[in-house]
Motif scaffolding. Structure first.
Motif, short mmCIF file in Angstrom:
data_model
loop_
_atom_site.label_atom_id
_atom_site.label_comp_id
_atom_site.label_asym_id
_atom_site.label_seq_id
_atom_site.Cartn_x
_atom_site.Cartn_y
_atom_site.Cartn_z
N SER A 111 -6.43 -4.55 -69.98
CA SER A 111 -6.71 -5.67 -69.27
C SER A 111 -6.43 -7.01 -70.20
O SER A 111 -6.19 -8.17 -69.77
CB SER A 111 -8.16 -5.92 -69.00
N TYR A 112 -6.17 -6.67 -71.61
CA TYR A 112 -5.77 -7.86 -72.52
C TYR A 112 -5.08 -7.23 -73.47
O TYR A 112 -5.10 -6.08 -73.94
CB TYR A 112 -7.10 -8.73 -72.86
N ARG A 113 -4.49 -7.88 -74.34
CA ARG A 113 -3.75 -7.65 -75.52
C ARG A 113 -4.63 -8.45 -76.90
O ARG A 113 -4.67 -9.55 -76.75
CB ARG A 113 -2.16 -7.79 -75.37
N LEU A 114 -4.30 -7.99 -77.95
CA LEU A 114 -4.60 -8.56 -79.18
C LEU A 114 -3.36 -9.32 -79.86
O LEU A 114 -2.38 -8.50 -80.10
CB LEU A 114 -5.40 -7.53 -80.21
N PRO A 136 -7.56 -2.85 -65.66
CA PRO A 136 -6.19 -3.32 -65.32
C PRO A 136 -5.72 -4.83 -65.83
O PRO A 136 -7.03 -5.44 -66.23
CB PRO A 136 -6.14 -3.21 -63.84
N PRO A 137 -4.71 -5.19 -66.11
CA PRO A 137 -4.51 -6.60 -66.37
C PRO A 137 -5.25 -7.63 -65.71
O PRO A 137 -5.51 -7.66 -64.34
CB PRO A 137 -3.04 -6.61 -66.33
N LEU A 138 -5.65 -8.57 -66.49
CA LEU A 138 -6.69 -9.55 -66.09
C LEU A 138 -5.58 -11.05 -66.06
O LEU A 138 -4.83 -11.22 -66.76
CB LEU A 138 -7.77 -9.81 -67.03
N ALA A 139 -6.08 -12.18 -65.14
CA ALA A 139 -5.57 -13.46 -64.94
C ALA A 139 -4.41 -13.51 -64.93
O ALA A 139 -3.59 -13.94 -65.71
CB ALA A 139 -6.21 -14.01 -66.38
N ASN A 159 -3.51 -9.72 -70.03
CA ASN A 159 -2.18 -9.34 -69.62
C ASN A 159 -1.76 -9.51 -68.21
O ASN A 159 -0.78 -9.05 -67.87
CB ASN A 159 -2.37 -7.86 -69.97
N GLY A 160 -2.49 -10.35 -67.24
CA GLY A 160 -1.94 -10.48 -66.09
C GLY A 160 -0.74 -11.10 -65.97
O GLY A 160 0.37 -10.77 -65.26
#
Length: 331
Positions: free
Chosen positions: A182-185, A105-108, A239-240
């Protein structure tokens, strides 16, 4: 304007790593200050935090026309600390960021950002023997800085927000839709068209002086060296903050209450900002009902990335003037 006004102020740079509140996670802090500085004060100390995509090195410490934003502040007598939230820049990336994005899932998110800024503030207070610092944040970093201040007015001297997030009834450009991993590029080198598209067509030439975009791309890609081998030309961004747009700002729900901020506040905004449109910034500004005093500076011919554009010095000078002025809170 060139860097002549910085020439006679030698600056010391320190890159620090401090423990976060999570085992195995360290936070990167870049400190710049005048080499001759030997006394430290609440009023002359700044802790800065970045936005949802780019690290502090990418937003605040890219050398353009011979100097960076951090250089500018340090050369004017400030002890400046730029912190990367976990997952950004030189800070530890959570182990989930080494895995395919769709596996976690989305982080930070914003709450994590507030905790990491709090850790950095406490570190600086302890290091310098202070009781307060100035706080500065841009975009999502403005949310982090505002939320932190709303809970810790006693540790903040003044608050500077550059294009902070706020409630939006329209789509927020940074959220492109779809499932969130969790993140995106982010392909930094291909962002120039979108960056310039915020300006009127006839005003795009010269908004970013020659060579500046290329210098920014180089610094931005260098902020995530581990991505280079696996995702050339890209950086990873947590992506948090995007998840929080969906759960808070785009849902009409404030993450924090601006009226709880009691310190002086400066809001810096640029007229062509499509990420934080004028009416959104105005709504936020009028919500700062508890501030000791508040000020809005509008920069003409600038976008959301005004700190990296031709009129960046206007923003720098406005921030310096706000921080320089004397303020004695009522006892």
């Amino acid at each position: 304007m060139n860097n002549k006004f910085l020439a006679h102020v030698p600056i010391v740079t320190e890159d620090l790593m401090i423990a976060s509140d999570t085992a195995g996670i360290e936070l990167s802090i870049r400190n710049k200050r005048p080499a001759a500085m030997d006394t430290f004060s609440n009023e002359k100390t700044i802790v800065m935090v970045h936005g949802a995509t780019y690290s502090t090195a990418s937003l605040y410490d890219v050398e353009l026309d011979g100097y960076t934003f951090l250089d500018y502040l340090a050369s004017h007598g400030y002890d400046v600390y730029a912190v990367d939230v976990r997952g950004y820049g030189g800070s530890t990336r959570p182990p989930e960021m080494e895995q395919p994005a769709d596996q976690n899932p989305p982080l930070a998110g914003t709450e994590t950002g507030v905790r990491d800024v709090g850790t950095a503030v406490d570190y600086v207070l302890n290091r310098r023997g202070l009781t307060k610092v100035n706080i500065l944040g841009m975009s999502w970093g403005g949310t982090v800085a505002g939320a932190y201040t709303s809970r810790n007015n006693d540790k903040v001297n003044k608050l500077t927000l550059v294009a902070p997030q706020w409630l939006s009834t329209k789509p927020v450009p940074i959220d492109t839709g779809g499932p969130l991993g969790s993140y995106r590029l982010v392909a930094a080198g291909t962002t120039k068209e979108r960056w310039l598209s915020a300006a009127p067509e006839g005003k795009r030439d010269g908004l970013i002086p020659d060579g500046w975009f290329e210098q920014w791309v180089e610094a931005t890609l260098a902020s995530d060296p581990k991505a280079k081998a696996v995702h050339p030309g890209h950086i990873r961004a947590a992506n948090g903050p995007i998840q929080d747009i969906r759960e808070y700002w785009a849902a009409g729900k404030a993450f924090y209450e601006p009226g709880s901020i009691t310190v002086p506040v400066l809001l810096v905004h640029a007229e062509w900002d499509i990420d934080v449109p004028l009416e959104l910034a105005q709504h936020f500004f009028t919500s700062l009902t508890g501030a000791a005093y508040r000020r809005w500076v509008e920069i003409g011919e600038g976008t959301h990335m005004v700190l990296l554009e031709k009129n960046r010095l206007q923003a720098f000078q406005a921030i310096q003037a706000f921080l320089d002025e004397e303020y004695s809170p009522a006892q």
